[in-house]
Design a protein around this motif. Structure first.
Motif, PDB file in Angstrom:
ATOM      1  N   SER A   1       6.517  12.635  -2.976  1.00  0.00           N
ATOM      2  CA  SER A   1       7.553  11.617  -2.847  1.00  0.00           C
ATOM      3  C   SER A   1       7.326  10.480  -3.835  1.00  0.00           C
ATOM      4  O   SER A   1       8.271   9.964  -4.443  1.00  0.00           O
ATOM      5  N   PHE A   2       6.055  10.093  -4.011  1.00  0.00           N
ATOM      6  CA  PHE A   2       5.764   9.015  -4.959  1.00  0.00           C
ATOM      7  C   PHE A   2       6.074   9.455  -6.390  1.00  0.00           C
ATOM      8  O   PHE A   2       6.590   8.660  -7.186  1.00  0.00           O
ATOM      9  N   GLU A   3       5.780  10.717  -6.727  1.00  0.00           N
ATOM     10  CA  GLU A   3       6.117  11.217  -8.053  1.00  0.00           C
ATOM     11  C   GLU A   3       7.624  11.165  -8.274  1.00  0.00           C
ATOM     12  O   GLU A   3       8.101  10.808  -9.358  1.00  0.00           O
ATOM     13  N   PHE A   4       8.386  11.495  -7.245  1.00  0.00           N
ATOM     14  CA  PHE A   4       9.850  11.450  -7.336  1.00  0.00           C
ATOM     15  C   PHE A   4      10.339  10.008  -7.465  1.00  0.00           C
ATOM     16  O   PHE A   4      11.224   9.716  -8.279  1.00  0.00           O
ATOM     17  N   VAL A   5       9.746   9.100  -6.696  1.00  0.00           N
ATOM     18  CA  VAL A   5      10.125   7.688  -6.769  1.00  0.00           C
ATOM     19  C   VAL A   5       9.833   7.128  -8.160  1.00  0.00           C
ATOM     20  O   VAL A   5      10.654   6.410  -8.740  1.00  0.00           O
TER      21      VAL A   5
ATOM     22  N   LEU B   1       3.635   0.899  -0.566  1.00  0.00           N
ATOM     23  CA  LEU B   1       3.509   1.579  -1.853  1.00  0.00           C
ATOM     24  C   LEU B   1       2.359   1.048  -2.703  1.00  0.00           C
ATOM     25  O   LEU B   1       2.035   1.654  -3.729  1.00  0.00           O
ATOM     26  N   LYS B   2       1.750  -0.064  -2.307  1.00  0.00           N
ATOM     27  CA  LYS B   2       0.680  -0.650  -3.117  1.00  0.00           C
ATOM     28  C   LYS B   2      -0.454   0.338  -3.395  1.00  0.00           C
ATOM     29  O   LYS B   2      -0.919   0.450  -4.545  1.00  0.00           O
ATOM     30  N   PRO B   3      -0.951   1.097  -2.392  1.00  0.00           N
ATOM     31  CA  PRO B   3      -2.022   2.063  -2.685  1.00  0.00           C
ATOM     32  C   PRO B   3      -1.604   3.136  -3.686  1.00  0.00           C
ATOM     33  O   PRO B   3      -2.408   3.576  -4.510  1.00  0.00           O
ATOM     34  N   PHE B   4      -0.352   3.552  -3.639  1.00  0.00           N
ATOM     35  CA  PHE B   4       0.143   4.554  -4.584  1.00  0.00           C
ATOM     36  C   PHE B   4       0.245   3.952  -5.986  1.00  0.00           C
ATOM     37  O   PHE B   4      -0.129   4.581  -6.977  1.00  0.00           O
ATOM     38  N   LEU B   5       0.739   2.727  -6.062  1.00  0.00           N
ATOM     39  CA  LEU B   5       0.923   2.082  -7.362  1.00  0.00           C
ATOM     40  C   LEU B   5      -0.405   1.782  -8.043  1.00  0.00           C
ATOM     41  O   LEU B   5      -0.496   1.804  -9.276  1.00  0.00           O
ATOM     42  N   SER B   6      -1.440   1.494  -7.260  1.00  0.00           N
ATOM     43  CA  SER B   6      -2.739   1.156  -7.833  1.00  0.00           C
ATOM     44  C   SER B   6      -3.636   2.375  -8.042  1.00  0.00           C
ATOM     45  O   SER B   6      -4.752   2.248  -8.550  1.00  0.00           O
ATOM     46  N   SER B   7      -3.165   3.556  -7.670  1.00  0.00           N
ATOM     47  CA  SER B   7      -3.949   4.779  -7.847  1.00  0.00           C
ATOM     48  C   SER B   7      -3.879   5.255  -9.297  1.00  0.00           C
ATOM     49  O   SER B   7      -3.159   4.680 -10.128  1.00  0.00           O
TER      50      SER B   7
ATOM     51  N   THR C   1       0.239   0.742 -14.289  1.00  0.00           N
ATOM     52  CA  THR C   1      -0.623  -0.359 -14.694  1.00  0.00           C
ATOM     53  C   THR C   1       0.184  -1.652 -14.756  1.00  0.00           C
ATOM     54  O   THR C   1       1.418  -1.631 -14.839  1.00  0.00           O
ATOM     55  N   PRO C   2      -0.480  -2.804 -14.726  1.00  0.00           N
ATOM     56  CA  PRO C   2       0.242  -4.072 -14.879  1.00  0.00           C
ATOM     57  C   PRO C   2       1.072  -4.118 -16.157  1.00  0.00           C
ATOM     58  O   PRO C   2       2.168  -4.686 -16.164  1.00  0.00           O
ATOM     59  N   ALA C   3       0.550  -3.529 -17.225  1.00  0.00           N
ATOM     60  CA  ALA C   3       1.298  -3.501 -18.492  1.00  0.00           C
ATOM     61  C   ALA C   3       2.567  -2.680 -18.357  1.00  0.00           C
ATOM     62  O   ALA C   3       3.622  -3.051 -18.898  1.00  0.00           O
TER      63      ALA C   3
ATOM     64  N   GLN D   1       4.187  -3.975  -0.585  1.00  0.00           N
ATOM     65  CA  GLN D   1       5.401  -3.551  -1.276  1.00  0.00           C
ATOM     66  C   GLN D   1       5.867  -2.229  -0.675  1.00  0.00           C
ATOM     67  O   GLN D   1       5.166  -1.226  -0.720  1.00  0.00           O
ATOM     68  N   TYR D   2       7.073  -2.246  -0.143  1.00  0.00           N
ATOM     69  CA  TYR D   2       7.589  -1.070   0.542  1.00  0.00           C
ATOM     70  C   TYR D   2       8.739  -0.391  -0.208  1.00  0.00           C
ATOM     71  O   TYR D   2       9.195   0.668   0.195  1.00  0.00           O
ATOM     72  N   ILE D   3       9.203  -1.005  -1.277  1.00  0.00           N
ATOM     73  CA  ILE D   3      10.340  -0.443  -2.011  1.00  0.00           C
ATOM     74  C   ILE D   3      10.090  -0.511  -3.514  1.00  0.00           C
ATOM     75  O   ILE D   3       9.283  -1.311  -3.989  1.00  0.00           O
ATOM     76  N   MET D   4      10.799   0.355  -4.230  1.00  0.00           N
ATOM     77  CA  MET D   4      10.737   0.395  -5.695  1.00  0.00           C
ATOM     78  C   MET D   4      12.149   0.256  -6.251  1.00  0.00           C
ATOM     79  O   MET D   4      13.120   0.698  -5.631  1.00  0.00           O
ATOM     80  N   PRO D   5      12.301  -0.333  -7.440  1.00  0.00           N
ATOM     81  CA  PRO D   5      13.635  -0.519  -8.010  1.00  0.00           C
ATOM     82  C   PRO D   5      14.304   0.821  -8.306  1.00  0.00           C
ATOM     83  O   PRO D   5      13.678   1.761  -8.776  1.00  0.00           O
TER      84      PRO D   5
END
Length: 438
Positions: free
Chosen positions: A334-338, A120-126, A131-133, A154-158
């Motif tokens: 899927s990332f938008e849903f997550v 998920l790191k590439p999705f989170l950093s896109s 953002t870190p904040a 990172q393969y999972i999200m809370p």
């Protein structure tokens, strides 16, 4: 010159298209109506597997997916009740995996080993990521750290976190025992349970289905340790804190102040009005309340403090994972849903319907007014600094289960306290390092 010709050609095309359009309308050509109502872009369909199959948890899951579908017309989620933790890897290998699934956090490594999950790191950093904040605002450090893999990916999200130790109590029995309020320490729990047990031979001070993970938090409350290493790969329960915690529980059982139960029998017994207290997870609240059925006021108290001056709490809950399949459009959908399911707004909705915990400062802030109105729900929340997250190893659950045998022997007086703790440590480590398997 070429621009002029292009302009004339464009006008001719528009004119001819207009004539064709008018002719279609006039002739009643149904293809016109179909084209008129077609969406500007196709709807992306994704499949979501979730594991809650009953009660308020099932209803809340369905409501969340419904709200996402309503607010994201370009994405439609087909939610299905499937236990992905046990079936997900096989489904992926068979080419029948969903796009997104709720999985047990400590099961993630099995999926990673099979190549079943997307990093998920590439999705989170896109640009559409976080953002870190935002991460700092949306998730407590313990929660976010629980999502990180040892390899930096990172393969999972809370998705959800529940507290393992909450006290629920019968306010009528407390009143009869002349107890003015809830216990705040383990010493007070013992004293209050003793008074309630003395009310009537049919009354029990406390009922509890023994849990090793709850015992772990009690051990830390008494100043003890569970692990011998910072990575939490090796158990070490041979210490004074663990001895004191198990001695307390064993003494309560011997004096019939605490009645050990199996499964969810404690909920049924509590509903009879003859049990003073339960030790339960926060997610058990709605089920406990349903068992009571309004026969008496059921109140709650946070995890008790031990002699250490701290009240640790074991925090557990499923996470969200994206499977390594589907089209690029489905992966982005899927990332938008997550993101939606993991967001503070959605987390707040989930917590206010299931009694799970705020994942971070933002959802905690949103829930303050709710907690003020519902103190029984607020009791589930404790200081995140003392949240204990289970280790991210696939062998942990088996180790915990293997330790249960000697824990029960120590609890019931069939082994000495020291022997029980030594055996728990030895068997737990055998399973943690893979020497034994269930």
């Amino acid at each position: 010159m070429s621009i002029h010709v292009g302009s004339r050609m464009k006008k001719a095309f528009v004119a001819s298209a207009s004539i064709a359009l008018l002719a279609s309308v006039a002739s009643g050509d149904p293809s016109y109506a179909k084209e008129k109502h077609a969406p500007s872009s196709p709807v992306v369909h994704i499949v979501f597997w979730f594991g809650h199959s009953s009660g308020q948890l099932l209803l809340a899951d369905k409501a969340e997916v419904k709200r996402f579908n309503e607010t994201h017309p370009g994405i439609q989620v087909d939610a299905q009740v499937v236990h992905a933790s046990s079936k997900g890897v096989a489904a992926f290998l068979a080419g029948k995996a969903p796009n997104v699934a709720m999985i047990a956090t400590d099961a993630a490594q099995n999926f990673i080993n099979a190549g079943a999950l997307l990093n998920l790191k590439p999705f989170l950093s896109s640009k559409s990521g976080l953002t870190p904040a935002q991460i700092k605002n949306d998730y407590f450090p313990a929660v976010w750290k629980d999502m990180q893999s040892a390899n930096g990916k990172q393969y999972i999200m809370p998705l959800e976190k529940k507290s393992a130790v909450v006290l629920y109590y019968n306010a009528d029995l407390f009143k009869q025992a002349h107890l003015s309020g809830a216990p705040h320490t383990w010493a007070q729990v013992v004293a209050d349970a003793t008074k309630i047990t003395k009310l009537n031979r049919r009354d029990h001070g406390i009922e509890w289905t023994p849990s090793v993970r709850q015992f772990f938090t009690m051990t830390m409350d008494f100043g003890g340790t569970v692990w011998s290493d910072p990575a939490h790969k090796h158990f070490n329960l041979v210490n004074p804190g663990a001895e004191k915690a198990l001695s307390m529980l064993r003494d309560m059982v011997a004096k019939k102040i605490l009645i050990p139960t199996q499964g969810y029998n404690y909920q049924l017994d509590f509903g009879t009005g003859k049990v003073g207290m339960l030790i339960d997870a926060s997610a058990g609240y709605t089920y406990d309340l349903s068992s009571v059925g309004g026969k008496f006021p059921m109140l709650a108290a946070p995890a008790p403090f031990g002699p250490s001056g701290r009240n640790y709490n074991y925090i557990n809950g499923a996470s969200l994972a994206m499977f390594n399949d589907g089209t690029k459009a489905q992966q982005q959908a899927s990332f938008e849903f997550v993101k939606f399911m993991s967001s503070p707004q959605n987390n707040t909705y989930w917590n206010e319907h299931t009694n799970y915990l705020p994942l971070g400062p933002a959802s905690l802030s949103q829930m303050r007014e709710f907690y003020a109105k519902k103190p029984a729900w607020a009791a589930s929340y404790s200081n995140p600094k003392f949240w204990v997250i289970k280790p991210p190893y696939a062998t942990y659950s088996a180790a915990k289960s293997a330790m249960m045998n000697d824990f029960m022997k120590g609890l019931l007086g069939q082994e000495s306290i020291i022997v029980a703790l030594k055996n728990m440590t030895a068997s737990g480590n055998q399973y943690m390092n893979g020497q034994q398997r269930l």
